[in-house]
Enzyme design. Structure first.
Site, PDB file in Angstrom:
ATOM      1  CE  LYS A  80      28.071  38.835  45.269  1.00 53.94           C
ATOM      2  NZ  LYS A  80      29.010  38.534  46.366  1.00 53.94           N
ATOM      3  CB  SER A 155      27.288  40.309  49.437  1.00 54.11           C
ATOM      4  OG  SER A 155      28.366  39.693  48.767  1.00 54.11           O
ATOM      5  CB  SER A 179      29.946  37.366  50.071  1.00 55.50           C
ATOM      6  OG  SER A 179      29.911  38.557  50.800  1.00 55.50           O
TER       7      SER A 179
END
Lengths: 488, 97
Positions: A80, A155, A179
């Site tokens: 990420k 996210s 997330s």
């Protein structure tokens, strides 16, 4: 025969040990898939193909010389883009950090490198991890591989999408209010938000530091357990790191839930939860009962206030954490040498941050400002105490708690982005684990109208073993993990 | 009729505190959105928190110290690598006075 990029992490490591495949072949198969598919999915912000191939050849050399190999030897990992990777651009999907190249690795990156994993690239996310759909990325949204017109969740949307379409085998996510679990649910993968303090946050770009954790995402429970075993552990560079001995979480994977006491908080099935999701999660609960667990409805009354409490705490912490972005040491800087510092900073932050980030900073500043601190921030922290106590009570009676991960199925891109509050509501079932610091997992538990549904399991602090055992037993007795999106 | 929690003037003041410039259109939009969100936050007023201690973070850790020992830090060139404006060995800041 599955292709190399379709293998599990476990199978990849075995193949490399047995010399049935080279790390280079594994990495090449992943990049072949990325080059074919990622125009449609847009899971990645930055690819690290050269670095990945170099690392893969290093591993192959170790194999040929008979040197010992790490626990993730040759396994492709997507990272990420809010986790710092030395010499690989790390943007947080923000214009503010569009050209930021970290001079150091996050602790979790050091750990996976020591175990011979291969970083394939940096995945798309909501800007600064603020969102539940990956739509707030400065680099454009990620598409849900099950239906490209829908969001992948957020996210960590890029990470979840990448592994479900075999563009990587493992992926890092981070979870501040859901997330990891939200995109795991929306893309049909497994994702764990570990107990607060179990995984080092050193090198994770901060959004709300008292809530967030880095966590593993994978296509099955075993790989997630293996990945967690590698990244969990004490780090003196993170002052909130918990001092416990490293564990091999794969040891807890037993296909047995006999005697497990499972609580079902009615608040997780509240109004606003779609009927198709309730139905499928209940089917999963009955499956666990069939396998020997006992399930009982229960109530945690303060969960009603979790969402508001979460957003007040998260925004307040964000306003403080993101104060560092002034365009001086790094980040976006306007070209105005004539203007004074206050104007320059304010314009850097106006242009460098997207709308949602600015909204949260401004509201957080408000919640912490003189006259409103007690009303919002302090009040929220007190309710946080009550929520923790509710969980403590519940865990006296139950081993784990179960509910849906998300109240609604993956929604259309553009459907909610104009209405921030409507988007916040999607986090209603996930935020409480962050407020209380508990470990939580989302695992695939079915489909409705060909869209994936995730089941969330919560456990007491540091009882990731319980999450994994229940998840593993469920996974071994169902076939949801085998279903793949039809994207070619 | 929804209660207005935040006026235009207040939003301008908070944005100034946060060092974020807002365009005229965005100011209007944000005021609406902020009032919606604060309206939702109002639900926490109902909770009785008399005598409840706040949770700043969930661990029982207190005062984590390390040895006061110097260790190598980033070389200057490395530390300056991401700076948008620099001069010689320094970051170049905007005009202060």
């Amino acid at each position: 025969m599955p292709k190399l990029n379709e293998l599990t992490a476990k199978e990849t490591v075995e193949k490399i040990h047995k010399k049935e495949a080279t790390a280079e072949e594994c990495v090449l198969s992943v990049f072949e898939r990325i080059h074919r598919l990622d125009d449609k999915v847009h899971a990645f912000v930055t690819l690290a193909e050269e670095e990945a191939l170099r690392k893969a050849r290093e591993i192959d050399e170790k194999v040929s010389k008979g040197k010992p190999l790490g626990r993730l030897a040759g396994v492709p990992v997507a990272v990420k883009d809010n986790i710092c990777t030395k010499e690989i651009r790390t943007t947080c999907s923000s214009r503010m950090l569009e050209f930021f190249v970290p001079p150091y690795d996050a602790d979790v990156i050091e750990k996976i490198k020591m175990e011979d994993a291969v970083i394939v690239g940096k995945t798309n996310m909501d800007e600064f991890a603020m969102g539940s759909s990956t739509e707030t990325s400065y680099f454009g949204t990620t598409h849900n591989p099950w239906d490209l017109s829908r969001v992948p969740g957020g996210s960590s949307g890029g990470s979840a999408a990448a592994i479900v379409v075999d563009e990587s085998i493992l992926a890092f996510g981070s979870d501040t209010g859901g997330s990891i679990r939200c995109p795991a649910s929306y893309c049909s993968v497994v994702g764990i938000k570990p107990t607060y303090g179990l995984v080092s946050r050193y090198g994770l770009i901060a959004y709300a530091n008292s809530l967030e954790q880095i966590g593993p995402m994978a296509r099955n429970v075993y790989d997630c357990a293996l990945f967690l075993s590698v990244i969990a552990g004490y780090d003196p560079k993170d002052s909130t790191s918990v001092k416990i001995e490293p564990k091999d979480y794969t040891k807890f994977l037993r296909n047995d839930v006999t005697g497990f006491k499972i609580g079902l908080p009615t608040e997780f099935f509240g109004e606003g939860t779609s009927e198709s999701i309730k139905k499928q999660v209940w089917r999963a609960i009955h499956k666990l009962e069939e396998l020997g667990a006992s399930c009982e409805e229960t109530s945690l009354p303060t969960l009603e206030y979790a969402l508001a409490t979460y957003y007040i705490v998260a925004m307040s912490e964000a306003s403080s954490n993101l104060a560092r972005y002034d365009g001086l040491r790094y980040g976006y800087r306007i070209d105005r040498d004539d203007a004074d510092w206050s104007t320059v900073y304010s314009k850097n932050r106006q242009t460098g941050f997207g709308a949602e980030v600015r909204r949260r900073i401004i509201l957080g500043t408000y919640a912490l400002s003189a006259g409103y601190y007690d009303k919002y921030y302090l009040k929220a922290l007190k309710i946080r105490t009550l929520i923790r106590k509710d969980f403590e009570q519940a865990f006296k009676k139950f081993d784990v708690l179960i509910g849906p991960t998300m109240p609604i199925p993956p929604f259309k891109i553009g459907e909610k982005i104009q209405d921030p509050l409507a988007l916040y509501m999607c986090d209603v079932d996930t935020v409480s684990a962050n407020l209380a610091g508990l470990p939580a997992i989302s695992i695939p538990c079915g489909f409705a109208d060909d869209l994936p549904i995730g089941m969330q399991i919560l456990a007491p602090p540091l009882r990731e073993d319980l999450l994994l055992q229940v998840s593993y037993a469920f996974e071994q007795n169902t076939t949801y993990k085998d279903r793949k999106p039809s994207l070619k | 009729m929804k209660r207005r929690h935040l006026s235009k003037k207040e939003v301008e003041h908070i944005a100034w505190l946060a060092h974020i410039e807002l365009s005229k259109e965005e100011k209007e939009l944000f005021i609406e959105q902020f009032n919606d969100i604060l309206d939702y936050f109002k639900k926490i007023d109902k909770v009785d928190t008399e005598e409840v201690q706040p949770t700043y973070h969930v661990l029982d850790l207190m005062n984590v110290y390390r040895e006061d020992k110097a260790s190598p830090s980033l070389p200057i060139e490395e530390a300056l690598k991401n700076a948008p404006k620099k001069e010689k060995k320094f970051l170049k800041a905007p005009r202060i006075v």
